[in-house]
Design a protein around this motif. Structure first.
Motif, mmCIF file in Angstrom:
data_model
loop_
_atom_site.group_PDB
_atom_site.id
_atom_site.type_symbol
_atom_site.label_atom_id
_atom_site.label_comp_id
_atom_site.label_asym_id
_atom_site.label_seq_id
_atom_site.Cartn_x
_atom_site.Cartn_y
_atom_site.Cartn_z
ATOM 1 N N THR A 61 -0.969 1.999 1.128
ATOM 2 C CA THR A 61 -1.582 0.876 0.409
ATOM 3 C C THR A 61 -2.329 -0.051 1.364
ATOM 4 O O THR A 61 -3.355 -0.620 0.990
ATOM 5 C CB THR A 61 -0.550 0.077 -0.415
ATOM 6 O OG1 THR A 61 0.509 -0.370 0.437
ATOM 7 C CG2 THR A 61 0.017 0.913 -1.545
ATOM 8 N N THR A 62 -1.854 -0.171 2.588
ATOM 9 C CA THR A 62 -2.578 -0.975 3.572
ATOM 10 C C THR A 62 -3.921 -0.335 3.885
ATOM 11 O O THR A 62 -4.957 -1.016 3.923
ATOM 12 C CB THR A 62 -1.744 -1.127 4.859
ATOM 13 O OG1 THR A 62 -0.519 -1.774 4.536
ATOM 14 C CG2 THR A 62 -2.491 -1.925 5.907
ATOM 15 N N ASN B 211 3.681 1.971 2.116
ATOM 16 C CA ASN B 211 3.083 0.734 2.626
ATOM 17 C C ASN B 211 1.883 1.029 3.529
ATOM 18 O O ASN B 211 0.870 0.327 3.480
ATOM 19 C CB ASN B 211 4.110 -0.101 3.377
ATOM 20 C CG ASN B 211 5.130 -0.730 2.467
ATOM 21 O OD1 ASN B 211 4.946 -0.785 1.252
ATOM 22 N ND2 ASN B 211 6.239 -1.174 3.036
ATOM 23 N N ARG C 176 8.616 5.832 -1.252
ATOM 24 C CA ARG C 176 8.537 4.374 -1.192
ATOM 25 C C ARG C 176 8.985 3.911 0.183
ATOM 26 O O ARG C 176 9.734 4.578 0.866
ATOM 27 C CB ARG C 176 9.420 3.757 -2.269
ATOM 28 C CG ARG C 176 8.902 4.055 -3.656
ATOM 29 C CD ARG C 176 9.770 3.446 -4.702
ATOM 30 N NE ARG C 176 9.509 2.009 -4.712
ATOM 31 C CZ ARG C 176 10.241 1.147 -5.374
ATOM 32 N NH1 ARG C 176 11.268 1.534 -6.057
ATOM 33 N NH2 ARG C 176 9.935 -0.139 -5.348
#
Length: 173
Positions: A125-126, A122, A117
C-alpha cells in the motif's frame, strides 16, 4: 538438517548464524548512512555506536528478517514498472486537471491483495500510494480499498501488476 524450517505463520525460520549476518549487514548499512550524513569525526564514534546499535536492534524488531533471497533483476524491474506507471499516471492526472471539463470519474475500488496482512501489505500500500490517481483508503472484507480519480481505468489490473512485481522483487520465499 536439510531444507528450511517454518515458523507458525509458514515463513522460513531464520537460524542464529543467518540472524547475525543480517544484523551485521544492517549495522554496516547504518554505519554507511552515519558516515554519509555525519562524516568520520572520531569524536562522534561513541554516539555513532549507540545510534547504529539502536537502529539495528529496532530494524530487526520492526522489519523482520527473512530467509528469502532478493532478486536484483526483479527489484530493477519493479523500479522501472513503478517509474513507468508514475509517469503515465502523472501525465493522465495533469491532463485531467488542466482539461476544461475536468473529466474525472472518482470512486472506490476494492483490491483483493494476495499478500498477508501486516508488513507485506503495508509495503504494497505504501508503494501504490505513491502512484498518481490512487490512494489506499482502508480495508473492507479483506480487500484493500483505493480511492481513484477515474474508476473507468484498469486500476485493478495495474494494482495486480504492481503486486506481482513486488512479490517477484522482495518475497521469493
Amino acid at each position: 538438517m536439510t531444507g528450511s524450517s517454518r515458523d507458525r505463520d509458514g515463513r522460513a525460520a531464520i537460524r542464529g548464524g543467518q540472524l547475525w549476518r543480517i544484523a551485521m549487514f544492517r549495522a554496516a548499512s547504518f554505519l554507511c548512512l552515519w558516515l554519509v550524513l555525519a562524516g568520520a569525526n572520531p569524536g562522534d564514534f561513541p554516539a555513532a555506536a549507540v545510534a547504529i546499535a539502536t537502529a539495528t536492534w529496532t530494524s530487526l524488531h520492526l522489519l523482520e528478517p527473512s530467509s528469502s533471497r532478493r532478486s536484483l533483476v526483479a527489484i530493477a524491474r519493479l523500479a522501472l514498472l513503478f517509474l513507468y506507471h508514475s509517469i503515465v499516471a502523472g501525465i493522465d492526472v495533469a491532463g485531467r486537471a488542466l482539461h476544461p471539463r475536468l473529466p474525472l470519474h472518482p470512486g472506490f475500488v476494492a483490491y483483493p491483495s494476495r499478500l498477508s496482512r501486516g508488513v507485506r501489505q503495508n509495503v504494497f500500500t505504501t508503494l501504490t500510494s505513491l502512484l498518481p490517481g490512487t490512494v489506499p483508503a482502508g480495508e473492507e472484507n479483506g480487500h484493500i480499498v483505493y480511492h481513484c480519480l477515474d474508476v473507468t481505468q484498469p486500476v485493478l489490473d495495474d494494482l495486480a501488476a504492481e503486486e506481482a512485481a513486488l512479490v517477484r522483487a522482495l518475497y521469493n520465499d
